[in-house]
Design a protein around this motif. Structure first.
Motif, PDB file in Angstrom:
ATOM      1  N   ASP A 224       0.817  -1.215   0.000  1.00  0.00           N
ATOM      2  CA  ASP A 224       0.000   0.000   0.000  1.00  0.00           C
ATOM      3  C   ASP A 224       0.843   1.254   0.000  1.00  0.00           C
ATOM      4  O   ASP A 224       1.523   1.561   0.972  1.00  0.00           O
ATOM      5  CB  ASP A 224      -0.910  -0.015   1.236  1.00  0.00           C
ATOM      6  CG  ASP A 224      -1.867   1.181   1.262  1.00  0.00           C
ATOM      7  OD1 ASP A 224      -2.235   1.656   0.166  1.00  0.00           O
ATOM      8  OD2 ASP A 224      -2.243   1.616   2.360  1.00  0.00           O
TER       9      ASP A 224
ATOM     10  N   CYS B 135       2.407  -1.547   4.690  1.00  0.00           N
ATOM     11  CA  CYS B 135       2.004  -0.135   4.684  1.00  0.00           C
ATOM     12  C   CYS B 135       3.230   0.726   4.447  1.00  0.00           C
ATOM     13  O   CYS B 135       4.055   0.911   5.337  1.00  0.00           O
ATOM     14  CB  CYS B 135       1.356   0.239   6.012  1.00  0.00           C
ATOM     15  SG  CYS B 135      -0.164  -0.668   6.339  1.00  0.00           S
ATOM     16  N   CYS B 136       3.351   1.234   3.237  1.00  0.00           N
ATOM     17  CA  CYS B 136       4.546   1.975   2.854  1.00  0.00           C
ATOM     18  C   CYS B 136       4.289   3.469   2.858  1.00  0.00           C
ATOM     19  O   CYS B 136       5.173   4.257   3.136  1.00  0.00           O
ATOM     20  CB  CYS B 136       4.964   1.514   1.466  1.00  0.00           C
ATOM     21  SG  CYS B 136       6.418   2.341   0.837  1.00  0.00           S
TER      22      CYS B 136
ATOM     23  N   VAL C  27     -11.414  -2.016   9.238  1.00  0.00           N
ATOM     24  CA  VAL C  27     -10.442  -2.020  10.329  1.00  0.00           C
ATOM     25  C   VAL C  27     -11.197  -1.764  11.624  1.00  0.00           C
ATOM     26  O   VAL C  27     -11.851  -0.738  11.745  1.00  0.00           O
ATOM     27  CB  VAL C  27      -9.373  -0.921  10.131  1.00  0.00           C
ATOM     28  CG1 VAL C  27      -8.427  -0.880  11.324  1.00  0.00           C
ATOM     29  CG2 VAL C  27      -8.589  -1.156   8.844  1.00  0.00           C
ATOM     30  N   PRO C  28     -11.141  -2.684  12.595  1.00  0.00           N
ATOM     31  CA  PRO C  28     -10.350  -3.900  12.584  1.00  0.00           C
ATOM     32  C   PRO C  28     -11.126  -5.162  12.201  1.00  0.00           C
ATOM     33  O   PRO C  28     -10.554  -6.241  12.214  1.00  0.00           O
ATOM     34  CB  PRO C  28      -9.919  -4.010  14.057  1.00  0.00           C
ATOM     35  CG  PRO C  28     -11.135  -3.523  14.797  1.00  0.00           C
ATOM     36  CD  PRO C  28     -11.741  -2.439  13.931  1.00  0.00           C
TER      37      PRO C  28
ATOM     38  N   ILE D 220      -9.589  -7.439   9.683  1.00  0.00           N
ATOM     39  CA  ILE D 220      -8.266  -7.858  10.147  1.00  0.00           C
ATOM     40  C   ILE D 220      -8.398  -9.049  11.086  1.00  0.00           C
ATOM     41  O   ILE D 220      -7.623 -10.001  11.015  1.00  0.00           O
ATOM     42  CB  ILE D 220      -7.547  -6.665  10.818  1.00  0.00           C
ATOM     43  CG1 ILE D 220      -7.243  -5.599   9.758  1.00  0.00           C
ATOM     44  CG2 ILE D 220      -6.278  -7.116  11.522  1.00  0.00           C
ATOM     45  CD1 ILE D 220      -6.514  -4.396  10.279  1.00  0.00           C
TER      46      ILE D 220
ATOM     47  N   ARG E 163      -7.573 -12.777   9.796  1.00  0.00           N
ATOM     48  CA  ARG E 163      -6.227 -12.916  10.398  1.00  0.00           C
ATOM     49  C   ARG E 163      -5.183 -12.202   9.553  1.00  0.00           C
ATOM     50  O   ARG E 163      -4.136 -12.772   9.203  1.00  0.00           O
ATOM     51  CB  ARG E 163      -5.783 -14.387  10.474  1.00  0.00           C
ATOM     52  CG  ARG E 163      -6.612 -15.239  11.334  1.00  0.00           C
ATOM     53  CD  ARG E 163      -7.731 -15.879  10.572  1.00  0.00           C
ATOM     54  NE  ARG E 163      -7.767 -17.321  10.880  1.00  0.00           N
ATOM     55  CZ  ARG E 163      -8.736 -18.113  10.514  1.00  0.00           C
ATOM     56  NH1 ARG E 163      -9.775 -17.621   9.843  1.00  0.00           N
ATOM     57  NH2 ARG E 163      -8.668 -19.388  10.808  1.00  0.00           N
ATOM     58  N   LEU E 164      -5.463 -10.951   9.219  1.00  0.00           N
ATOM     59  CA  LEU E 164      -4.524 -10.188   8.396  1.00  0.00           C
ATOM     60  C   LEU E 164      -3.419  -9.585   9.256  1.00  0.00           C
ATOM     61  O   LEU E 164      -3.592  -9.376  10.448  1.00  0.00           O
ATOM     62  CB  LEU E 164      -5.258  -9.059   7.677  1.00  0.00           C
ATOM     63  CG  LEU E 164      -6.437  -9.454   6.807  1.00  0.00           C
ATOM     64  CD1 LEU E 164      -7.054  -8.216   6.163  1.00  0.00           C
ATOM     65  CD2 LEU E 164      -6.006 -10.453   5.734  1.00  0.00           C
ATOM     66  N   ILE E 165      -2.315  -9.306   8.604  1.00  0.00           N
ATOM     67  CA  ILE E 165      -1.266  -8.500   9.208  1.00  0.00           C
ATOM     68  C   ILE E 165      -1.149  -7.218   8.394  1.00  0.00           C
ATOM     69  O   ILE E 165      -0.985  -7.274   7.177  1.00  0.00           O
ATOM     70  CB  ILE E 165       0.100  -9.219   9.185  1.00  0.00           C
ATOM     71  CG1 ILE E 165       0.038 -10.518   9.986  1.00  0.00           C
ATOM     72  CG2 ILE E 165       1.197  -8.308   9.736  1.00  0.00           C
ATOM     73  CD1 ILE E 165       1.367 -11.262  10.006  1.00  0.00           C
ATOM     74  N   MET E 166      -1.255  -6.093   9.081  1.00  0.00           N
ATOM     75  CA  MET E 166      -0.951  -4.793   8.468  1.00  0.00           C
ATOM     76  C   MET E 166       0.289  -4.301   9.151  1.00  0.00           C
ATOM     77  O   MET E 166       0.300  -4.169  10.380  1.00  0.00           O
ATOM     78  CB  MET E 166      -2.060  -3.781   8.786  1.00  0.00           C
ATOM     79  CG  MET E 166      -3.182  -3.759   7.830  1.00  0.00           C
ATOM     80  SD  MET E 166      -4.321  -2.372   8.232  1.00  0.00           S
ATOM     81  CE  MET E 166      -3.662  -1.132   7.124  1.00  0.00           C
ATOM     82  N   GLN E 167       1.317  -4.024   8.396  1.00  0.00           N
ATOM     83  CA  GLN E 167       2.571  -3.631   9.041  1.00  0.00           C
ATOM     84  C   GLN E 167       3.201  -2.448   8.331  1.00  0.00           C
ATOM     85  O   GLN E 167       3.386  -2.462   7.116  1.00  0.00           O
ATOM     86  CB  GLN E 167       3.537  -4.833   9.065  1.00  0.00           C
ATOM     87  CG  GLN E 167       4.825  -4.518   9.786  1.00  0.00           C
ATOM     88  CD  GLN E 167       5.662  -5.758  10.060  1.00  0.00           C
ATOM     89  OE1 GLN E 167       5.271  -6.877   9.726  1.00  0.00           O
ATOM     90  NE2 GLN E 167       6.816  -5.559  10.657  1.00  0.00           N
ATOM     91  N   GLY E 168       3.517  -1.435   9.115  1.00  0.00           N
ATOM     92  CA  GLY E 168       4.207  -0.276   8.577  1.00  0.00           C
ATOM     93  C   GLY E 168       5.705  -0.489   8.638  1.00  0.00           C
ATOM     94  O   GLY E 168       6.203  -1.243   9.464  1.00  0.00           O
ATOM     95  N   PHE E 169       6.419   0.185   7.751  1.00  0.00           N
ATOM     96  CA  PHE E 169       7.876   0.036   7.785  1.00  0.00           C
ATOM     97  C   PHE E 169       8.515   1.283   7.199  1.00  0.00           C
ATOM     98  O   PHE E 169       7.894   2.039   6.459  1.00  0.00           O
ATOM     99  CB  PHE E 169       8.325  -1.192   6.995  1.00  0.00           C
ATOM    100  CG  PHE E 169       8.143  -1.048   5.516  1.00  0.00           C
ATOM    101  CD1 PHE E 169       6.900  -1.219   4.945  1.00  0.00           C
ATOM    102  CD2 PHE E 169       9.216  -0.706   4.692  1.00  0.00           C
ATOM    103  CE1 PHE E 169       6.716  -1.052   3.580  1.00  0.00           C
ATOM    104  CE2 PHE E 169       9.037  -0.538   3.324  1.00  0.00           C
ATOM    105  CZ  PHE E 169       7.785  -0.718   2.773  1.00  0.00           C
TER     106      PHE E 169
END
Lengths: 333, 333
Positions: A220, A242-243, A261-262, A265, A269-275
């Motif tokens: 994203d 999550c970019c 959300v949520p 999720i 069983r989703l993972i949303m991860q920022g980095f």
């Protein structure tokens, strides 16, 4: 450009709404003297990034850009003089130099770059864009061969590389981009399996047709309604990297977050991860070695969009936020 | 209860808005005969869970509950007769039996339970609630000693165990619950460091005071505005374990998601991860052994809220959704 004048682009005021040329002005200063621990860099190329716009809001991973200061931004340049061990005149460096001809920067805030031809690749495939695509897709998205990967802002600097790496990894790849030309470019030139034009009607439906088996990895770059459309089509145990949230940067951010959300999720069983790519710098060499071999073999095509002249940097950023670029946009100083 | 009649609670219609007693009715059927592969279970305790309400919407991890069928729900009972290998009369089993005196259930959909005193613990600390708290906190939230853990619906069956496990792991624990009594119970009886009463003014401010160092792990049972308030106070690299969205189940779900998605997820490098306890069943024995030793040593207090009479099951669920329970609510059939 004179040899004693340092041209600068200043941010005149923080834009409340859409960014425009009136928010910037050109200024002239004298070329700074590096202090102890600093080097003087002569800028060659300035990187344009959607994040530049977010920095004006503040509340990001770096300090907000203040009004009446040199606009912040990453750049590639050549060391002219050095008062820091480890960097010598002629070295090529990358760092947050700001939009100007010359910058005096603490050496610890600079990264020494290899000499690569063309030098522009240091800002695209071997720079933040390429590394963001690489780590975000592989370390956060963790795609497996055969899975469906969807990427938004797919014709942009990061998205175009994300999709190509996903193809290299054996995935089915769908790009979301604005306009027919970009979509055609993704499928015809870059090998995407399908492309969805978000300017051409409902994304949800087009995405359903393009990714009939659902989405396993969504990279994203945009947030907002497109994130919402993707969320609803994620497969169980899907991963959302999550970019960025380009759709939220320019103008007034949307008053609410994506539905699902949520609830979705949990159920899926989703993972949303920022980095942030900086967090992966200890693995940079390995990433660069992969990227270089893919570029050398022709599996990864590099698209750059170079605009001439420091004075055109504001226009270049405004255009980038409007989605006019294809691949990595930069300014040749 | 007669020996030949099977009392049942039917869902009359799927509620469009808030769940009320008018959505249920009592019915009588004959006690079913188990088919090959099935056992006949006489229900002893029925579990009340917020998820029961979500099942009426459909779009969860199980099929929607249809109108004019026995209301679905987990229960503990005794095997009366068996046409399945591995289960014999007298065995205690757990499964989705529905709200009734007797159920004929395929043995593969049942879990044989140990004989524990009191039996009610099989629905609370050693049941779905305890395991959900255990795996959600430890495997998804991954708290480290010294970190701040926040849990919503903190006085509920899952939340009250989450907070206590987090204390056992050396964390600072803040519970969010509705009402002063519940909040006092969390801090005085269960050892939470602080509690926030979401019915008493702005959650954001109270949370800031209760968790001045920010939030490292948020165990989300509720979604909605409380998730939004927590999101904005997460520390970098924080983890949000998405367990449920109680605030969204009863009535009309909110028209939008929490602000801060995905912006804050990117900037703070957060992980939001949904989970379902069933996915962790291969690690169940290890979890039960930990939970048993904590209960035995008095480190983990078990709170149960037992209501008598099958006919009171609808009222028990409606009350649970209104937040009237403390600890694990169940009905003694």
């Amino acid at each position: 450009m004179s040899d004693t004048v340092n041209r600068q682009v200043l941010l005149v005021e923080k834009p409340a709404g859409k960014l425009g040329p009136e928010h910037f002005k050109m200024a002239k200063a004298t070329i700074p003297e590096p202090k102890d621990g600093e080097v003087l860099v002569r800028l060659r190329y300035i990187s344009l990034d959607a994040a530049n716009r977010a920095w004006m809001h503040g509340a990001t991973y770096r300090a907000a850009v203040e009004a009446n200061t040199v606009m912040a931004g990453g750049g590639i340049g050549e060391v002219v003089s050095s008062k820091a061990p480890g960097l010598a005149p002629g070295d090529i460096v990358f760092g947050d130099t700001g939009w100007q001809d010359y910058a005096a920067v603490p050496a610890k805030h600079l990264t020494k770059m290899p000499k690569v031809e063309p030098m522009t690749h240091l800002l695209s495939v071997y720079g933040i864009a390429g590394l963001t695509a690489y780590f975000g897709l592989l370390d956060i998205g963790k795609p497996k061969a055969g899975e469906t990967v969807v990427v938004s802002a797919a014709a942009g600097s990061v998205g175009s590389i994300v999709g190509q790496i996903a193809k290299i990894k054996g995935c089915k790849v769908v790009g979301i981009a604005g306009g027919k030309d970009k979509c055609n470019w993704l499928t015809r030139e870059l090998g995407f399996d399908a492309a969805v034009d978000y300017k051409d009607g409902a994304v949800f439906k087009a995405l359903k047709a393009a990714a009939p088996n659902g989405i396993d990895v969504y990279f994203d770059n945009v947030g907002g309604d497109i994130l919402e459309a993707c969320l609803s089509q994620m497969n169980n145990r899907g991963r959302i990297a999550c970019c960025g949230a380009i759709s939220q940067y320019d103008g007034v951010p949307s008053a609410h977050g994506p539905r699902g959300v949520p609830g979705l999720i949990v159920v899926k069983r989703l993972i949303m991860q920022g980095f942030i790519v900086m967090d992966f710098m200890d693995q940079r060499d390995e990433a660069l070695s992969d990227l270089q071999s893919w570029v050398a073999s022709g599996k990864l095509k590099v698209q750059e969009d170079v605009i001439n002249g420091l004075e055109n940097t504001p226009k270049a950023l405004i255009g980038l936020l409007a989605g006019e670029n294809r691949g990595k946009r930069m300014v040749k100083v």
